[in-house]
Motif scaffolding. Sequence first.
Motif, PDB file in Angstrom:
ATOM      1  N   THR A 186      35.724  31.384  48.347  1.00  0.00           N
ATOM      2  CA  THR A 186      35.959  30.001  48.005  1.00  0.00           C
ATOM      3  C   THR A 186      36.656  29.902  46.861  1.00  0.00           C
ATOM      4  O   THR A 186      36.081  30.317  45.819  1.00  0.00           O
ATOM      5  CB  THR A 186      34.725  29.207  48.037  1.00  0.00           C
ATOM      6  N   GLU A 189      38.670  26.526  41.720  1.00  0.00           N
ATOM      7  CA  GLU A 189      39.592  25.998  40.406  1.00  0.00           C
ATOM      8  C   GLU A 189      40.531  26.756  40.254  1.00  0.00           C
ATOM      9  O   GLU A 189      40.340  28.156  40.403  1.00  0.00           O
ATOM     10  CB  GLU A 189      38.535  25.837  39.384  1.00  0.00           C
TER      11      GLU A 189
ATOM     12  N   GLU B 155      42.320  36.815  37.050  1.00  0.00           N
ATOM     13  CA  GLU B 155      43.886  36.291  36.879  1.00  0.00           C
ATOM     14  C   GLU B 155      44.715  36.198  37.765  1.00  0.00           C
ATOM     15  O   GLU B 155      44.644  36.937  38.718  1.00  0.00           O
ATOM     16  CB  GLU B 155      44.217  37.780  35.827  1.00  0.00           C
ATOM     17  N   ILE B 156      45.621  35.291  37.790  1.00  0.00           N
ATOM     18  CA  ILE B 156      46.708  35.058  38.909  1.00  0.00           C
ATOM     19  C   ILE B 156      47.844  34.700  38.172  1.00  0.00           C
ATOM     20  O   ILE B 156      47.940  34.659  36.881  1.00  0.00           O
ATOM     21  CB  ILE B 156      46.208  33.693  39.781  1.00  0.00           C
ATOM     22  N   LYS B 160      44.434  31.300  35.924  1.00  0.00           N
ATOM     23  CA  LYS B 160      43.316  31.909  36.137  1.00  0.00           C
ATOM     24  C   LYS B 160      42.923  31.183  37.376  1.00  0.00           C
ATOM     25  O   LYS B 160      43.100  29.853  37.599  1.00  0.00           O
ATOM     26  CB  LYS B 160      42.391  32.316  34.991  1.00  0.00           C
ATOM     27  N   GLN B 161      41.729  31.850  38.164  1.00  0.00           N
ATOM     28  CA  GLN B 161      41.357  31.129  39.228  1.00  0.00           C
ATOM     29  C   GLN B 161      39.820  31.406  39.117  1.00  0.00           C
ATOM     30  O   GLN B 161      39.332  32.474  38.625  1.00  0.00           O
ATOM     31  CB  GLN B 161      41.691  31.510  40.432  1.00  0.00           C
ATOM     32  N   VAL B 162      39.051  30.311  39.410  1.00  0.00           N
ATOM     33  CA  VAL B 162      37.381  30.633  39.594  1.00  0.00           C
ATOM     34  C   VAL B 162      37.193  30.691  41.137  1.00  0.00           C
ATOM     35  O   VAL B 162      37.543  29.889  41.996  1.00  0.00           O
ATOM     36  CB  VAL B 162      36.785  29.478  38.821  1.00  0.00           C
ATOM     37  N   VAL B 163      36.386  31.783  41.506  1.00  0.00           N
ATOM     38  CA  VAL B 163      36.131  31.863  42.889  1.00  0.00           C
ATOM     39  C   VAL B 163      34.550  32.088  43.251  1.00  0.00           C
ATOM     40  O   VAL B 163      33.940  32.591  42.275  1.00  0.00           O
ATOM     41  CB  VAL B 163      36.999  33.146  43.598  1.00  0.00           C
TER      42      VAL B 163
END
Lengths: 325, 244
Positions: A186, A189, B155-156, B160-163
């Motif tokens: 999922t 953010e 890191e993207i 950044k991304q939170v998954v």
Amino acid sequence: MSVLVYAENLQGKFKKSAFEIVSFGAAIAHEKNLPLTVLSIGQVAEEELLRLATYGAVKIMKVEGEAFHALSDQTVATAIAQAAAADAAQYVAMTASFSGKAIAPRVAIKLKAGLADNVIDLPKMSDGFVVKKNAYSGKAYAYCEVLSDVKVISMLPNSYKLVEDQKQAAIVPFSPVLGAADTSVTIRETIRSADKVSLPEAELVVSAGRGMKGPENWGMIEELADVLGAATACSKPVSDAGWRPHSEHVGQTGIAISPNLYIAVGISGAIQHLAGVSSSKVIVVINKDPEAPFFKAADYGIVGDAFEVVPRLINAAKNFKAGQN
Amino acid sequence: MKILVCISNVPDTTAKINFTPDNKEFVSAGVTFILNPYDEIALSKAVDLAAGGGNVTVINVGDASTEPTIRKALAIGANDAVRINAPARDSFFVATQIAEYVKKNPVDMILCGRESADHNGSTVPVMIAELLGIPCVLFAKSLLLEANTATLDCEIEGGKQVVNVPLPFVAGASEGMAEWKIPNMRGIMSARTKPLSVIDPVDVAVHTRHHSFDKPATRSAVKMVSADAVEQLFELIRDEKKVI
Ligand SMILES: Cc1cc2nc3c(=O)[nH]c(=O)nc-3n(C[C@H](O)[C@H](O)[C@H](O)COP(=O)(O)OP(=O)(O)OC[C@H]3O[C@@H](n4cnc5c(N)ncnc54)[C@H](O)[C@@H]3O)c2cc1C
Ligand SMILES: Nc1ncnc2c1ncn2[C@@H]1O[C@H](COP(=O)(O)O)[C@@H](O)[C@H]1O
């Protein structure tokens, strides 16, 4: 049979690296006498999709729909593998971006194919299929032969030139079938600084080290980068000290980059730093110490105090940019 | 909580890299080998996570020469170790060995480094995950565990991304995930007697073959530009190097 390239888009737009990988795929297609199919996933306008034909795509497979709005690596890998199977692709290529690195190995396993990861040049195809990659953190190159029938290739950004080869392309919708495992991640953010150039893909990079004395002095580094349209980077002690974010740290234990131009300010040039930047095409070093080891690995050197030299460089960059327009 | 940490044995970051005269093989004589720096971050995180009552196993695919590095990992705080007795042929070979081990010895989490200092592929963690049909978060800068879900920052492109991922999963540790742990005397002493089991590899299809190495061409001598004459630097680079 075909060569299938996955062209990654960022919020509906293709970046330069997408056209690089299409050009790369076109070169393989030409050598192997196969048609070039380009796969796009997510919402991209038709006009933007047709730009792929400028670099040699004759067929554009597009995957759209709600499941493909927020993309997890598993979703994309499944879509690519199914598109490759549907198109009977012999060669499947994509950019080794952060996400590409997390996708290509999955695609290779799904297709029972050999993986040529992080390649930096067009493969040698006259006798077998031999790819060139970085090894030992930029201190060497490794050559590796891919033996499998189907081959999956990921290429680092800035490794292959853009080659225009305008074609008439058909846009063909494609609908992959996702399983439960493809959607177990999922995404909560996504934070992107849209105005910033992404470091691994940047053609120009302005980097600074401990010689800048403290985070309050980074204004001039950012200004120089801004004028040039460059990304900013830093040495490890700088990010360790929290002067700059870890995402800017280049070197053996940071990001490895290969821009056209790397400007290093107040960086001594330790071997671990060089490991991540030595494949830059041109290196400029600014250091007040004429004995700094970095000068041995540079193309242009300026011995001087950063606090005097950088403001002059900002002016020089402004004049240069003005002269270009 | 059972955590498996995949560790690779790599040349020291300051090592000079040399090859045999035919460029076919890396010359390891005179080179110090270390625990891959990112794997050390992964291991430090695992030791922290297991502090409340868990077990950390380190696993390496390699020949007997990797054992000093495995002992170092035990000194940092792993409870036990497994060595799959075969040279690391390519990332598919390594990942298959580890995935097969995990199928027989299930774990809650597999932590790797984001990349090894020798192959620089970032491929092994992703392949392990795909072979096991579980998620992989590469370039993970933080990891927070709550019940059966983990939250990771990664890191993207340009941010950044939170998954959120369910257990079990694979993560590739980047800088920032944990503080490097320095082994203490007690750790070093106990590492000698912690269990290290050596197991045989399984057969794996051969998809790639290593050909040769070479080294980057050395740069031509540096051209010094006087600090009083930097005005022309960009024109100089354009005219001489044609990169801007
Ligand atoms: C396992 C390991 C991994 C590592 N990985 C990395 C890595 O990935 N990346 C990395 O960068 N480092 C890495 N390092 C650290 C590396 O060894 C060096 O310590 C580091 O690169 C030094 O950073 P620096 O050049 O900013 O600082 P310093 O070495 O302190 O150099 C500062 C330089 O600034 C110059 N200077 C000072 N004042 C001025 C001024 N006013 N104007 C102009 N110049 C000035 C000085 O002459 C000096 O050359 C690693 C180390 C280890 C042990
Ligand atoms: N021979 C190996 N044995 C165990 N784990 C490995 C091995 N090689 C790589 N890994 C793991 O996979 C990560 C990425 O390696 P690589 O795909 O080579 O960049 C490393 O940081 C390790 O965690």
